[in-house]
Scaffold this motif. Structure first.
Motif, mmCIF file in Angstrom:
data_model
loop_
_atom_site.group_PDB
_atom_site.id
_atom_site.type_symbol
_atom_site.label_atom_id
_atom_site.label_comp_id
_atom_site.label_asym_id
_atom_site.label_seq_id
_atom_site.Cartn_x
_atom_site.Cartn_y
_atom_site.Cartn_z
ATOM 1 N N PHE A 21 0.867 -1.307 0.281
ATOM 2 C CA PHE A 21 0.098 -0.062 -0.047
ATOM 3 C C PHE A 21 0.784 0.999 -0.181
ATOM 4 N N GLU A 22 0.065 2.410 -0.701
ATOM 5 C CA GLU A 22 1.312 3.688 -1.246
ATOM 6 C C GLU A 22 0.146 4.743 -1.375
ATOM 7 N N ARG A 23 -0.075 5.217 -0.417
ATOM 8 C CA ARG A 23 -0.126 6.930 -0.452
ATOM 9 C C ARG A 23 -0.784 7.224 -2.093
ATOM 10 N N ASP A 24 -2.350 7.212 -1.865
ATOM 11 C CA ASP A 24 -2.695 7.091 -3.054
ATOM 12 C C ASP A 24 -2.644 9.202 -2.896
ATOM 13 N N ALA A 25 -1.271 9.734 -4.292
ATOM 14 C CA ALA A 25 -0.707 11.383 -4.595
ATOM 15 C C ALA A 25 -1.730 11.422 -5.036
ATOM 16 N N ALA A 47 -4.195 14.919 -4.347
ATOM 17 C CA ALA A 47 -4.109 16.354 -4.812
ATOM 18 C C ALA A 47 -4.907 16.931 -5.366
ATOM 19 N N TYR A 48 -5.898 16.062 -6.013
ATOM 20 C CA TYR A 48 -7.500 15.972 -6.361
ATOM 21 C C TYR A 48 -8.225 16.709 -5.782
ATOM 22 N N VAL A 49 -8.565 16.289 -4.354
ATOM 23 C CA VAL A 49 -8.862 16.650 -2.965
ATOM 24 C C VAL A 49 -8.560 17.958 -2.428
ATOM 25 N N GLU A 50 -7.224 18.130 -2.407
ATOM 26 C CA GLU A 50 -6.914 19.461 -1.755
ATOM 27 C C GLU A 50 -6.548 20.480 -2.299
ATOM 28 N N ARG A 51 -6.829 19.874 -3.510
ATOM 29 C CA ARG A 51 -7.012 21.029 -5.364
ATOM 30 C C ARG A 51 -8.724 22.171 -4.800
ATOM 31 N N THR A 52 -9.626 20.789 -4.754
ATOM 32 C CA THR A 52 -10.695 20.759 -4.807
ATOM 33 C C THR A 52 -11.172 22.247 -3.900
ATOM 34 N N ALA A 53 -10.036 21.631 -2.459
ATOM 35 C CA ALA A 53 -10.811 21.945 -0.948
ATOM 36 C C ALA A 53 -10.364 23.512 -1.506
ATOM 37 N N ARG A 54 -8.597 23.182 -1.491
ATOM 38 C CA ARG A 54 -8.657 24.794 -1.459
ATOM 39 C C ARG A 54 -9.148 26.098 -2.709
ATOM 40 N N MET A 55 -9.697 25.240 -3.183
ATOM 41 C CA MET A 55 -11.093 26.561 -4.078
ATOM 42 C C MET A 55 -12.106 26.700 -3.772
ATOM 43 N N ARG A 56 -12.495 26.049 -2.516
ATOM 44 C CA ARG A 56 -13.408 26.107 -1.676
ATOM 45 C C ARG A 56 -13.516 26.767 -0.701
ATOM 46 N N GLY A 57 -12.369 26.594 0.283
ATOM 47 C CA GLY A 57 -11.893 27.463 1.416
ATOM 48 C C GLY A 57 -11.578 26.447 2.430
ATOM 49 N N PRO A 89 -4.708 9.198 5.155
ATOM 50 C CA PRO A 89 -5.146 9.554 4.094
ATOM 51 C C PRO A 89 -5.590 8.349 3.163
ATOM 52 N N PRO A 90 -5.764 8.766 2.172
ATOM 53 C CA PRO A 90 -5.974 7.526 1.628
ATOM 54 C C PRO A 90 -4.657 6.208 0.554
ATOM 55 N N VAL A 91 -5.002 5.444 0.682
ATOM 56 C CA VAL A 91 -4.009 4.256 -0.155
ATOM 57 C C VAL A 91 -4.190 4.191 -1.165
ATOM 58 N N LYS A 92 -3.314 3.132 -1.886
ATOM 59 C CA LYS A 92 -3.546 2.463 -3.508
ATOM 60 C C LYS A 92 -2.863 0.649 -3.281
ATOM 61 N N ARG A 93 -3.090 0.329 -3.574
ATOM 62 C CA ARG A 93 -2.001 -1.026 -3.631
ATOM 63 C C ARG A 93 -1.297 -1.240 -4.908
ATOM 64 N N VAL A 94 0.513 -1.207 -4.681
ATOM 65 C CA VAL A 94 0.423 -1.332 -5.218
ATOM 66 C C VAL A 94 1.297 -2.309 -5.764
#
Length: 82
Positions: free
Chosen positions: A42-46, A50-60, A68-73
């Motif tokens: 498992f690794e962090r799903d970068a 990034a998508y969630v943080e960018r969307t959250a930043r636009m919404r304040g 943090p979300p992870v994905k299987r590698v």
């Protein structure tokens, strides 16, 4: 009533012990060790982070990741080959 309850408890214990005793026949045998298949780690799903943080930043909105979300590698099992 007590006699029926006692018979039920004793019979359930006997069945439980018989079931445990019958599973040891082939439990110690396994396949011969061979080459390891690809491992899933498992690794962090970068990209998603990034998508969630960018969307959250636009919404304040301030995002703090507790889990943090992870994905299987898939990784190759042979670490010596690298």
């Amino acid at each position: 009533m007590n006699r029926l309850l006692l018979c039920t408890i004793v019979s359930m214990c006997a069945l439980g012990l018989a079931a445990c005793a019958s599973t040891q026949g082939g439990a110690g045998y396994g396949a011969a060790p061979g080459p390891q298949p690809t491992q899933k780690i498992f690794e962090r799903d970068a990209a998603y982070i990034a998508y969630v943080e960018r969307t959250a930043r636009m919404r304040g909105i301030d995002v703090r990741w507790v889990n943090p979300p992870v994905k299987r590698v898939a990784r190759n099992g042979d670490s010596e080959a690298q």
